[in-house]
Design a protein around this motif. Structure first.
Motif, PDB file in Angstrom:
ATOM      1  N   ILE A  40     -11.437  -3.028   1.869  1.00  0.00           N
ATOM      2  CA  ILE A  40     -11.826  -1.745   2.483  1.00  0.00           C
ATOM      3  C   ILE A  40     -12.338  -1.920   3.921  1.00  0.00           C
ATOM      4  O   ILE A  40     -12.545  -0.942   4.627  1.00  0.00           O
ATOM      5  CB  ILE A  40     -12.892  -0.986   1.655  1.00  0.00           C
ATOM      6  N   GLY A  41     -12.515  -3.189   4.334  1.00  0.00           N
ATOM      7  CA  GLY A  41     -13.106  -3.444   5.644  1.00  0.00           C
ATOM      8  C   GLY A  41     -12.218  -3.034   6.812  1.00  0.00           C
ATOM      9  O   GLY A  41     -12.699  -2.855   7.924  1.00  0.00           O
ATOM     10  N   ASP A  42     -10.922  -2.895   6.548  1.00  0.00           N
ATOM     11  CA  ASP A  42      -9.996  -2.573   7.641  1.00  0.00           C
ATOM     12  C   ASP A  42      -9.658  -1.084   7.710  1.00  0.00           C
ATOM     13  O   ASP A  42      -8.838  -0.669   8.540  1.00  0.00           O
ATOM     14  CB  ASP A  42      -8.690  -3.364   7.465  1.00  0.00           C
ATOM     15  N   LEU A  43     -10.264  -0.272   6.854  1.00  0.00           N
ATOM     16  CA  LEU A  43      -9.888   1.146   6.824  1.00  0.00           C
ATOM     17  C   LEU A  43     -10.472   1.891   8.016  1.00  0.00           C
ATOM     18  O   LEU A  43     -11.701   1.929   8.183  1.00  0.00           O
ATOM     19  CB  LEU A  43     -10.420   1.806   5.537  1.00  0.00           C
ATOM     20  N   PRO A  44      -9.622   2.495   8.856  1.00  0.00           N
ATOM     21  CA  PRO A  44     -10.175   3.323   9.934  1.00  0.00           C
ATOM     22  C   PRO A  44     -11.049   4.422   9.336  1.00  0.00           C
ATOM     23  O   PRO A  44     -10.792   4.885   8.220  1.00  0.00           O
ATOM     24  CB  PRO A  44      -8.924   3.913  10.594  1.00  0.00           C
ATOM     25  N   LEU A  45     -12.066   4.832  10.099  1.00  0.00           N
ATOM     26  CA  LEU A  45     -12.960   5.882   9.615  1.00  0.00           C
ATOM     27  C   LEU A  45     -12.161   7.127   9.269  1.00  0.00           C
ATOM     28  O   LEU A  45     -11.235   7.502   9.991  1.00  0.00           O
ATOM     29  CB  LEU A  45     -14.005   6.228  10.676  1.00  0.00           C
ATOM     30  N   TYR A  46     -12.541   7.749   8.153  1.00  0.00           N
ATOM     31  CA  TYR A  46     -11.807   8.929   7.723  1.00  0.00           C
ATOM     32  C   TYR A  46     -11.904  10.041   8.762  1.00  0.00           C
ATOM     33  O   TYR A  46     -12.987  10.351   9.261  1.00  0.00           O
ATOM     34  CB  TYR A  46     -12.307   9.454   6.366  1.00  0.00           C
ATOM     35  N   ASN A  47     -10.753  10.616   9.074  1.00  0.00           N
ATOM     36  CA  ASN A  47     -10.676  11.717  10.022  1.00  0.00           C
ATOM     37  C   ASN A  47      -9.578  12.655   9.523  1.00  0.00           C
ATOM     38  O   ASN A  47      -8.411  12.268   9.414  1.00  0.00           O
ATOM     39  CB  ASN A  47     -10.319  11.160  11.408  1.00  0.00           C
ATOM     40  N   ASN A  53      -0.418  12.207   9.293  1.00  0.00           N
ATOM     41  CA  ASN A  53       0.236  10.939   9.627  1.00  0.00           C
ATOM     42  C   ASN A  53      -0.781   9.805   9.456  1.00  0.00           C
ATOM     43  O   ASN A  53      -1.284   9.249  10.420  1.00  0.00           O
ATOM     44  CB  ASN A  53       0.756  10.995  11.069  1.00  0.00           C
ATOM     45  N   PRO A  54      -1.078   9.475   8.186  1.00  0.00           N
ATOM     46  CA  PRO A  54      -2.203   8.567   7.931  1.00  0.00           C
ATOM     47  C   PRO A  54      -1.966   7.136   8.413  1.00  0.00           C
ATOM     48  O   PRO A  54      -0.819   6.661   8.385  1.00  0.00           O
ATOM     49  CB  PRO A  54      -2.349   8.592   6.402  1.00  0.00           C
ATOM     50  N   PRO A  55      -3.033   6.448   8.830  1.00  0.00           N
ATOM     51  CA  PRO A  55      -2.897   5.039   9.227  1.00  0.00           C
ATOM     52  C   PRO A  55      -2.358   4.205   8.070  1.00  0.00           C
ATOM     53  O   PRO A  55      -2.616   4.507   6.896  1.00  0.00           O
ATOM     54  CB  PRO A  55      -4.336   4.613   9.552  1.00  0.00           C
ATOM     55  N   GLU A  56      -1.667   3.141   8.413  1.00  0.00           N
ATOM     56  CA  GLU A  56      -1.058   2.250   7.422  1.00  0.00           C
ATOM     57  C   GLU A  56      -2.102   1.734   6.416  1.00  0.00           C
ATOM     58  O   GLU A  56      -1.843   1.643   5.218  1.00  0.00           O
ATOM     59  CB  GLU A  56      -0.382   1.079   8.157  1.00  0.00           C
ATOM     60  N   GLN A  57      -3.297   1.424   6.913  1.00  0.00           N
ATOM     61  CA  GLN A  57      -4.341   0.899   6.022  1.00  0.00           C
ATOM     62  C   GLN A  57      -4.761   1.925   4.967  1.00  0.00           C
ATOM     63  O   GLN A  57      -5.083   1.568   3.841  1.00  0.00           O
ATOM     64  CB  GLN A  57      -5.583   0.477   6.823  1.00  0.00           C
ATOM     65  N   TRP A  58      -4.785   3.186   5.357  1.00  0.00           N
ATOM     66  CA  TRP A  58      -5.112   4.242   4.380  1.00  0.00           C
ATOM     67  C   TRP A  58      -4.043   4.297   3.301  1.00  0.00           C
ATOM     68  O   TRP A  58      -4.350   4.396   2.122  1.00  0.00           O
ATOM     69  CB  TRP A  58      -5.174   5.620   5.044  1.00  0.00           C
ATOM     70  N   ARG A  59      -2.769   4.230   3.723  1.00  0.00           N
ATOM     71  CA  ARG A  59      -1.654   4.293   2.756  1.00  0.00           C
ATOM     72  C   ARG A  59      -1.764   3.140   1.761  1.00  0.00           C
ATOM     73  O   ARG A  59      -1.625   3.324   0.560  1.00  0.00           O
ATOM     74  CB  ARG A  59      -0.302   4.168   3.468  1.00  0.00           C
ATOM     75  N   ARG A  60      -1.991   1.936   2.319  1.00  0.00           N
ATOM     76  CA  ARG A  60      -2.075   0.742   1.466  1.00  0.00           C
ATOM     77  C   ARG A  60      -3.212   0.878   0.454  1.00  0.00           C
ATOM     78  O   ARG A  60      -3.038   0.649  -0.736  1.00  0.00           O
ATOM     79  CB  ARG A  60      -2.298  -0.473   2.393  1.00  0.00           C
ATOM     80  N   PHE A  61      -4.377   1.322   0.929  1.00  0.00           N
ATOM     81  CA  PHE A  61      -5.534   1.490   0.043  1.00  0.00           C
ATOM     82  C   PHE A  61      -5.231   2.524  -1.046  1.00  0.00           C
ATOM     83  O   PHE A  61      -5.486   2.288  -2.234  1.00  0.00           O
ATOM     84  CB  PHE A  61      -6.751   1.912   0.875  1.00  0.00           C
ATOM     85  N   VAL A  92     -11.509   8.241   2.068  1.00  0.00           N
ATOM     86  CA  VAL A  92     -10.084   8.010   2.368  1.00  0.00           C
ATOM     87  C   VAL A  92      -9.235   8.218   1.106  1.00  0.00           C
ATOM     88  O   VAL A  92      -8.198   8.892   1.128  1.00  0.00           O
ATOM     89  CB  VAL A  92      -9.871   6.589   2.944  1.00  0.00           C
ATOM     90  N   GLY A  93      -9.709   7.662  -0.012  1.00  0.00           N
ATOM     91  CA  GLY A  93      -8.934   7.773  -1.266  1.00  0.00           C
ATOM     92  C   GLY A  93      -8.918   9.183  -1.840  1.00  0.00           C
ATOM     93  O   GLY A  93      -8.042   9.527  -2.633  1.00  0.00           O
ATOM     94  N   SER A  94      -9.888   9.979  -1.458  1.00  0.00           N
ATOM     95  CA  SER A  94     -10.031  11.311  -2.061  1.00  0.00           C
ATOM     96  C   SER A  94      -9.154  12.371  -1.412  1.00  0.00           C
ATOM     97  O   SER A  94      -9.079  13.495  -1.892  1.00  0.00           O
ATOM     98  CB  SER A  94     -11.490  11.763  -1.958  1.00  0.00           C
ATOM     99  N   ARG A  95      -8.513  12.034  -0.312  1.00  0.00           N
ATOM    100  CA  ARG A  95      -7.767  13.028   0.465  1.00  0.00           C
ATOM    101  C   ARG A  95      -6.315  12.606   0.657  1.00  0.00           C
ATOM    102  O   ARG A  95      -6.006  11.439   0.459  1.00  0.00           O
ATOM    103  CB  ARG A  95      -8.465  13.212   1.829  1.00  0.00           C
ATOM    104  N   PRO A  96      -5.368  13.457   1.052  1.00  0.00           N
ATOM    105  CA  PRO A  96      -5.521  14.872   1.341  1.00  0.00           C
ATOM    106  C   PRO A  96      -5.971  15.668   0.115  1.00  0.00           C
ATOM    107  O   PRO A  96      -5.772  15.214  -1.031  1.00  0.00           O
ATOM    108  CB  PRO A  96      -4.113  15.311   1.764  1.00  0.00           C
ATOM    109  N   TYR A  97      -6.529  16.832   0.357  1.00  0.00           N
ATOM    110  CA  TYR A  97      -7.058  17.664  -0.716  1.00  0.00           C
ATOM    111  C   TYR A  97      -6.004  17.871  -1.806  1.00  0.00           C
ATOM    112  O   TYR A  97      -4.851  18.167  -1.525  1.00  0.00           O
ATOM    113  CB  TYR A  97      -7.491  19.030  -0.140  1.00  0.00           C
ATOM    114  N   GLY A  98      -6.433  17.619  -3.042  1.00  0.00           N
ATOM    115  CA  GLY A  98      -5.504  17.798  -4.160  1.00  0.00           C
ATOM    116  C   GLY A  98      -4.686  16.561  -4.473  1.00  0.00           C
ATOM    117  O   GLY A  98      -3.958  16.523  -5.458  1.00  0.00           O
TER     118      GLY A  98
END
Ligand SMILES: Cc1cc2nc3c(=O)[nH]c(=O)nc-3n(C[C@H](O)[C@H](O)[C@H](O)COP(=O)(O)O)c2cc1C
Length: 207
Positions: A40-47, A53-61, A92-98
Protein backbone atom coordinates in the motif's frame (compact mmCIF):
# COMPACT_ATOMS: atom_id res chain seq x y z
CA UNK A 1 -9.49 -25.64 0.14
CA UNK A 2 -7.29 -22.71 1.19
CA UNK A 3 -9.01 -19.33 1.35
CA UNK A 4 -7.19 -16.44 -0.27
CA UNK A 5 -6.51 -13.75 2.31
CA UNK A 6 -5.39 -10.23 1.45
CA UNK A 7 -3.33 -8.90 4.33
CA UNK A 8 -3.13 -5.13 4.55
CA UNK A 9 -0.45 -3.80 6.88
CA UNK A 10 -0.91 -0.29 8.24
CA UNK A 11 2.84 0.29 8.61
CA UNK A 12 5.45 0.91 5.93
CA UNK A 13 8.30 0.30 8.38
CA UNK A 14 10.74 -2.40 7.25
CA UNK A 15 10.88 -3.97 10.72
CA UNK A 16 7.20 -3.38 11.48
CA UNK A 17 5.91 -5.34 14.45
CA UNK A 18 2.54 -5.59 12.75
CA UNK A 19 4.13 -7.06 9.63
CA UNK A 20 5.80 -9.68 11.82
CA UNK A 21 2.51 -10.51 13.53
CA UNK A 22 0.93 -10.89 10.07
CA UNK A 23 3.79 -13.14 8.96
CA UNK A 24 3.25 -15.29 12.04
CA UNK A 25 -0.45 -15.64 11.25
CA UNK A 26 0.40 -16.75 7.69
CA UNK A 27 2.80 -19.33 9.10
CA UNK A 28 0.28 -20.62 11.63
CA UNK A 29 -2.52 -21.22 9.11
CA UNK A 30 -0.45 -21.88 5.99
CA UNK A 31 -2.46 -25.03 5.28
CA UNK A 32 -5.81 -23.35 4.74
CA UNK A 33 -5.18 -19.64 4.61
CA UNK A 34 -3.38 -18.61 1.44
CA UNK A 35 -2.07 -15.22 2.57
CA UNK A 36 -0.67 -12.40 0.45
CA UNK A 37 0.57 -9.12 1.83
CA UNK A 38 -0.75 -6.32 -0.35
CA UNK A 39 1.55 -3.36 -0.96
CA UNK A 40 0.00 0.00 0.00
CA UNK A 41 3.05 2.26 0.30
CA UNK A 42 3.02 3.16 -3.39
CA UNK A 43 -0.65 4.15 -3.64
CA UNK A 44 -1.10 7.78 -4.71
CA UNK A 45 -3.33 9.69 -2.31
CA UNK A 46 -6.98 9.12 -3.08
CA UNK A 47 -8.43 11.86 -5.26
CA UNK A 48 -11.94 11.51 -6.64
CA UNK A 49 -10.90 13.46 -9.76
CA UNK A 50 -8.83 10.42 -10.80
CA UNK A 51 -11.71 7.92 -10.66
CA UNK A 52 -12.22 8.12 -14.44
CA UNK A 53 -8.61 7.26 -15.19
CA UNK A 54 -7.15 5.67 -12.05
CA UNK A 55 -3.39 5.37 -11.44
CA UNK A 56 -1.89 1.97 -12.20
CA UNK A 57 -1.15 1.39 -8.50
CA UNK A 58 -4.81 1.86 -7.61
CA UNK A 59 -5.83 -0.69 -10.27
CA UNK A 60 -3.27 -3.20 -9.02
CA UNK A 61 -4.38 -2.78 -5.39
CA UNK A 62 -8.08 -3.08 -6.26
CA UNK A 63 -7.48 -6.22 -8.35
CA UNK A 64 -5.48 -7.87 -5.58
CA UNK A 65 -8.12 -7.19 -2.93
CA UNK A 66 -10.97 -8.14 -5.27
CA UNK A 67 -9.38 -11.57 -5.82
CA UNK A 68 -9.33 -12.36 -2.08
CA UNK A 69 -11.88 -14.34 -0.06
CA UNK A 70 -11.16 -12.30 3.06
CA UNK A 71 -9.16 -9.36 4.35
CA UNK A 72 -6.92 -9.19 7.40
CA UNK A 73 -5.91 -5.77 8.66
CA UNK A 74 -2.75 -5.67 10.82
CA UNK A 75 -1.99 -2.14 11.87
CA UNK A 76 -0.28 0.07 14.35
CA UNK A 77 -2.11 2.90 16.04
CA UNK A 78 -0.92 6.41 15.24
CA UNK A 79 -2.02 9.11 17.64
CA UNK A 80 -4.92 6.97 18.84
CA UNK A 81 -6.15 6.54 15.29
CA UNK A 82 -5.65 4.74 11.97
CA UNK A 83 -2.34 5.46 10.19
CA UNK A 84 -2.99 7.68 7.17
CA UNK A 85 -1.39 5.20 4.78
CA UNK A 86 -3.93 2.53 5.72
CA UNK A 87 -6.91 4.89 5.56
CA UNK A 88 -5.74 5.95 2.11
CA UNK A 89 -5.60 2.32 0.95
CA UNK A 90 -9.08 1.67 2.30
CA UNK A 91 -10.42 4.77 0.56
CA UNK A 92 -8.77 3.72 -2.73
CA UNK A 93 -10.33 0.24 -2.51
CA UNK A 94 -13.75 1.60 -1.63
CA UNK A 95 -14.23 3.63 -4.82
CA UNK A 96 -15.59 4.37 -7.43
CA UNK A 97 -18.91 4.52 -5.61
CA UNK A 98 -20.73 1.22 -5.88
CA UNK A 99 -17.61 -0.69 -6.93
CA UNK A 100 -15.89 -1.18 -3.59
CA UNK A 101 -13.57 -4.20 -3.62
CA UNK A 102 -14.21 -4.62 0.10
CA UNK A 103 -17.95 -5.18 -0.22
CA UNK A 104 -19.12 -8.34 1.63
CA UNK A 105 -15.57 -9.59 2.27
CA UNK A 106 -15.12 -11.16 5.70
CA UNK A 107 -12.45 -9.36 7.71
CA UNK A 108 -10.47 -9.42 10.92
CA UNK A 109 -8.53 -6.65 12.60
CA UNK A 110 -5.29 -6.97 14.54
CA UNK A 111 -3.51 -4.02 16.11
CA UNK A 112 -0.11 -4.46 17.76
CA UNK A 113 1.83 -1.92 19.78
CA UNK A 114 4.62 -1.72 22.32
CA UNK A 115 2.10 0.28 24.36
CA UNK A 116 -0.20 -1.29 26.91
CA UNK A 117 -3.58 -0.83 25.21
CA UNK A 118 -2.55 -2.52 21.98
CA UNK A 119 -3.89 0.00 19.47
CA UNK A 120 -7.47 -0.24 20.76
CA UNK A 121 -8.36 3.16 19.26
CA UNK A 122 -7.09 2.34 15.77
CA UNK A 123 -8.66 -1.11 15.93
CA UNK A 124 -12.12 0.35 16.49
CA UNK A 125 -11.69 3.05 13.88
CA UNK A 126 -10.90 0.35 11.32
CA UNK A 127 -13.89 -1.65 12.56
CA UNK A 128 -16.16 1.36 12.16
CA UNK A 129 -15.00 1.82 8.57
CA UNK A 130 -15.55 -1.90 7.87
CA UNK A 131 -19.15 -1.56 9.06
CA UNK A 132 -19.74 1.16 6.48
CA UNK A 133 -17.98 -0.91 3.82
CA UNK A 134 -20.35 -3.84 4.47
CA UNK A 135 -17.59 -6.18 5.63
CA UNK A 136 -18.58 -8.82 8.18
CA UNK A 137 -15.85 -8.36 10.80
CA UNK A 138 -14.87 -11.18 13.14
CA UNK A 139 -15.92 -10.36 16.71
CA UNK A 140 -13.76 -12.67 18.81
CA UNK A 141 -11.04 -13.00 19.80
CA UNK A 142 -10.42 -9.27 19.84
CA UNK A 143 -6.79 -8.56 19.03
CA UNK A 144 -5.43 -5.49 20.79
CA UNK A 145 -1.90 -6.81 21.13
CA UNK A 146 -0.08 -4.77 23.76
CA UNK A 147 3.52 -4.87 24.95
CA UNK A 148 4.68 -6.22 21.58
CA UNK A 149 8.36 -5.50 20.94
CA UNK A 150 11.14 -6.86 18.73
CA UNK A 151 11.83 -9.28 21.55
CA UNK A 152 8.42 -10.91 20.99
CA UNK A 153 9.79 -12.49 17.78
CA UNK A 154 12.47 -15.06 16.99
CA UNK A 155 15.29 -14.71 14.43
CA UNK A 156 12.96 -15.72 11.60
CA UNK A 157 10.59 -12.89 12.56
CA UNK A 158 7.84 -15.16 13.91
CA UNK A 159 6.27 -14.98 17.37
CA UNK A 160 8.07 -16.75 20.17
CA UNK A 161 6.20 -19.31 22.26
CA UNK A 162 4.08 -17.68 24.95
CA UNK A 163 0.69 -16.11 25.66
CA UNK A 164 0.93 -13.71 22.71
CA UNK A 165 1.51 -16.56 20.28
CA UNK A 166 -1.37 -18.48 21.90
CA UNK A 167 -3.72 -15.54 21.34
CA UNK A 168 -2.56 -15.05 17.76
CA UNK A 169 -2.91 -18.79 17.09
CA UNK A 170 -6.50 -18.80 18.35
CA UNK A 171 -7.16 -15.72 16.24
CA UNK A 172 -5.75 -17.40 13.11
CA UNK A 173 -7.97 -20.45 13.67
CA UNK A 174 -11.02 -18.31 14.39
CA UNK A 175 -10.41 -16.24 11.27
CA UNK A 176 -10.26 -19.32 9.08
CA UNK A 177 -13.55 -20.54 10.60
CA UNK A 178 -15.10 -17.08 10.19
CA UNK A 179 -14.21 -16.87 6.48
CA UNK A 180 -15.35 -20.45 5.98
CA UNK A 181 -18.68 -19.83 7.70
CA UNK A 182 -19.42 -16.71 5.67
CA UNK A 183 -18.58 -18.35 2.34
CA UNK A 184 -20.45 -21.59 3.09
CA UNK A 185 -23.53 -19.70 4.30
CA UNK A 186 -23.59 -17.63 1.13
CA UNK A 187 -23.24 -20.74 -0.99
CA UNK A 188 -26.13 -22.44 0.84
CA UNK A 189 -28.30 -19.35 0.48
CA UNK A 190 -27.50 -19.17 -3.24
CA UNK A 191 -28.33 -22.89 -3.68
CA UNK A 192 -31.53 -22.41 -1.74
CA UNK A 193 -32.55 -19.44 -3.88
CA UNK A 194 -31.76 -21.37 -7.09
CA UNK A 195 -33.83 -24.33 -5.86
CA UNK A 196 -36.79 -22.09 -4.99
CA UNK A 197 -36.59 -20.38 -8.39
CA UNK A 198 -36.56 -23.79 -10.10
CA UNK A 199 -39.62 -24.94 -8.14
CA UNK A 200 -41.48 -21.72 -8.95
CA UNK A 201 -40.65 -22.13 -12.65
CA UNK A 202 -41.96 -25.72 -12.61
CA UNK A 203 -45.12 -24.65 -10.79
CA UNK A 204 -45.71 -21.97 -13.45
CA UNK A 205 -45.25 -24.55 -16.23
CA UNK A 206 -47.87 -26.83 -14.66
CA UNK A 207 -50.30 -24.04 -13.79
C1 LIG B 1 3.32 8.90 14.37
C2 LIG B 1 3.25 7.84 15.45
C3 LIG B 1 2.19 7.84 16.33
C4 LIG B 1 2.09 6.83 17.28
N1 LIG B 1 0.97 6.78 18.10
C5 LIG B 1 0.75 5.71 18.88
C6 LIG B 1 -0.50 5.53 19.55
O1 LIG B 1 -1.41 6.34 19.48
N2 LIG B 1 -0.67 4.40 20.28
C7 LIG B 1 0.31 3.45 20.38
O2 LIG B 1 0.09 2.44 21.04
N3 LIG B 1 1.51 3.60 19.78
C8 LIG B 1 1.75 4.69 19.01
N4 LIG B 1 2.92 4.82 18.33
C9 LIG B 1 3.99 3.83 18.53
C10 LIG B 1 3.76 2.63 17.61
O3 LIG B 1 2.86 1.74 18.23
C11 LIG B 1 5.10 1.94 17.38
O4 LIG B 1 5.99 2.81 16.71
C12 LIG B 1 4.91 0.66 16.58
O5 LIG B 1 6.13 -0.04 16.56
C13 LIG B 1 4.47 0.97 15.17
O6 LIG B 1 4.04 -0.20 14.54
P1 LIG B 1 4.98 -1.00 13.52
O7 LIG B 1 6.10 -1.59 14.36
O8 LIG B 1 4.10 -2.05 12.94
O9 LIG B 1 5.51 -0.03 12.52
C14 LIG B 1 3.07 5.83 17.39
C15 LIG B 1 4.16 5.88 16.50
C16 LIG B 1 4.24 6.85 15.54
C17 LIG B 1 5.39 6.81 14.55
Amino acid sequence: MAYKIAIIIGSLRKDSLNRKVARSICGLRGDNLDCSMIEIGDLPLYNQDLDGNPPEQWRRFREQVAAADGVLFCSPEYNRGVPGVLKNAIDVGSRPYGQSVFDKKPAAIVTASPGSIGGFGANHQIRQTCVFLNMPVMQQPEAYLGHVTDDSFDESGCLKEGPLKQLVTSLAHAFHDWVDMIHRSRQLLAEDAAHTAQQQARAREHA
